[in-house]
Design a protein around this motif. Structure first.
Motif, short mmCIF file in Angstrom:
data_model
loop_
_atom_site.label_atom_id
_atom_site.label_comp_id
_atom_site.label_asym_id
_atom_site.label_seq_id
_atom_site.Cartn_x
_atom_site.Cartn_y
_atom_site.Cartn_z
N ASP A 62 -15.52 -6.08 62.93
CA ASP A 62 -15.52 -5.37 61.65
C ASP A 62 -14.72 -4.07 61.70
OD1 ASP A 62 -17.43 -6.99 59.88
OD2 ASP A 62 -18.58 -6.76 61.73
N GLY A 63 -13.52 -4.14 62.27
CA GLY A 63 -12.66 -2.97 62.32
C GLY A 63 -13.24 -1.84 63.16
N PHE A 64 -14.16 -2.19 64.04
CA PHE A 64 -14.85 -1.21 64.89
C PHE A 64 -15.57 -0.14 64.08
CE2 PHE A 64 -11.97 -2.83 68.30
CZ PHE A 64 -12.96 -3.28 69.13
N ASP A 65 -16.20 -0.57 63.00
CA ASP A 65 -17.03 0.34 62.19
C ASP A 65 -18.38 0.49 62.91
OD1 ASP A 65 -18.82 1.51 60.37
OD2 ASP A 65 -17.87 0.53 58.66
N VAL A 68 -21.62 -0.55 60.97
CA VAL A 68 -21.83 -2.00 60.84
C VAL A 68 -22.27 -2.59 62.18
CG1 VAL A 68 -20.69 -4.21 60.35
CG2 VAL A 68 -20.20 -2.19 58.93
N ILE A 69 -21.58 -2.21 63.24
CA ILE A 69 -21.85 -2.78 64.57
C ILE A 69 -23.24 -2.40 65.06
CG2 ILE A 69 -21.12 -2.80 66.99
CD1 ILE A 69 -18.23 -2.41 65.87
N ALA A 70 -23.67 -1.18 64.79
CA ALA A 70 -24.99 -0.73 65.24
C ALA A 70 -26.11 -1.61 64.68
CB ALA A 70 -25.21 0.73 64.83
N ALA A 71 -25.84 -2.24 63.54
CA ALA A 71 -26.85 -3.08 62.89
C ALA A 71 -26.73 -4.57 63.27
CB ALA A 71 -26.75 -2.91 61.37
N LYS A 92 -20.89 -7.05 78.08
CA LYS A 92 -19.86 -6.27 77.40
C LYS A 92 -20.05 -6.33 75.88
CE LYS A 92 -16.31 -6.43 80.97
NZ LYS A 92 -14.92 -6.81 81.29
N MET A 93 -20.40 -7.49 75.37
CA MET A 93 -20.64 -7.64 73.92
C MET A 93 -21.82 -6.77 73.49
SD MET A 93 -18.48 -9.60 72.41
CE MET A 93 -17.28 -10.84 72.81
N LEU A 94 -22.89 -6.85 74.25
CA LEU A 94 -24.07 -6.05 73.92
C LEU A 94 -23.77 -4.55 74.01
CD1 LEU A 94 -26.81 -8.13 75.76
CD2 LEU A 94 -26.59 -7.82 73.28
N SER A 95 -22.89 -4.18 74.93
CA SER A 95 -22.56 -2.76 75.09
C SER A 95 -21.88 -2.20 73.85
CB SER A 95 -21.69 -2.53 76.33
OG SER A 95 -20.34 -2.81 76.08
N VAL A 96 -21.12 -3.01 73.14
CA VAL A 96 -20.46 -2.51 71.93
C VAL A 96 -21.52 -2.12 70.90
CG1 VAL A 96 -18.82 -3.00 70.08
CG2 VAL A 96 -18.37 -3.87 72.38
N ARG A 97 -22.54 -2.96 70.76
CA ARG A 97 -23.63 -2.62 69.82
C ARG A 97 -24.41 -1.40 70.30
NH1 ARG A 97 -28.23 -7.02 68.87
NH2 ARG A 97 -28.61 -6.50 71.05
#
Length: 183
Positions: A62-65, A68-71, A92-97
């Motif tokens: 999502d454009g690194f928003d 949005v990602i936190a949710a 790594k995927m979980l780390s972004v959130r």
């Protein structure tokens, strides 16, 4: 005109990144988050590989928003793990959130992530004035200090080496060699 930093001359994508982005001060919070996320994805891999997949990451995330990602829920993480063009590494995927959530907390505390991250350098780029690429460290005291603080705030994939690379990418540290015309 001097010689470009040797690492930035391997292919067109790396040349473009080196010449136009690396070491240039970034103050936009969304781009600061994007670069943090991409640096975390790069852990153990080459930056060239991440650059080749950057567009896929920006689209999938999502454009690194960070809002949005936190949710993102676990189902969204599973979708991302199945996306073409991304590195299929659950941690790594979980780390972004996780990092999006920590990023929002930092924004709330400091007013912006920009104020937080640049505060470690008193708002100024640190120029190491390197004569040779071989003089570039993998980490330094600043990256160790930033890493410790970020970990305390709940960030993941932010060891001293990743943080050093991140600080270079966003222009907090200028490690272009002295003869590089892009310093």
């Amino acid at each position: 005109m001097g010689m470009r930093c040797p690492w930035g001359d391997s292919d067109d994508l790396m040349r473009d990144y080196h010449d136009n982005r690396w070491g240039k001060p970034v103050h936009d919070d969304r781009e600061l988050f994007a670069m943090l996320a991409l640096e975390g994805q790069q852990a153990g891999l080459s930056w060239s590989l991440i650059l080749k997949r950057e567009a896929a990451y920006r689209a999938a995330f999502d454009g690194f928003d960070p809002q949005v990602i936190a949710a993102y829920d676990d189902a969204r993480i599973e979708e991302l793990l199945a996306c073409d063009g991304l590195i299929h590494n659950r941690r790594k995927m979980l780390s972004v959130r996780t990092n999006a959530q920590a990023f929002l907390r930092v924004q709330q505390e400091f007013g912006s992530f920009d104020v937080y991250i640049w505060g470690f350098a008193d708002g100024c780029t640190i120029d190491h004035r390197l004569a040779r690429q071989d003089d570039m460290p993998a980490f330094d005291d600043l990256s160790k200090r930033v890493s410790r603080d970020m970990k305390k705030r709940g960030f993941t994939f932010v060891g001293p080496t990743i943080v050093y690379s991140y600080l270079q990418a966003i222009g907090v540290i200028n490690d272009h060699i002295l003869e590089c015309p892009y310093r």
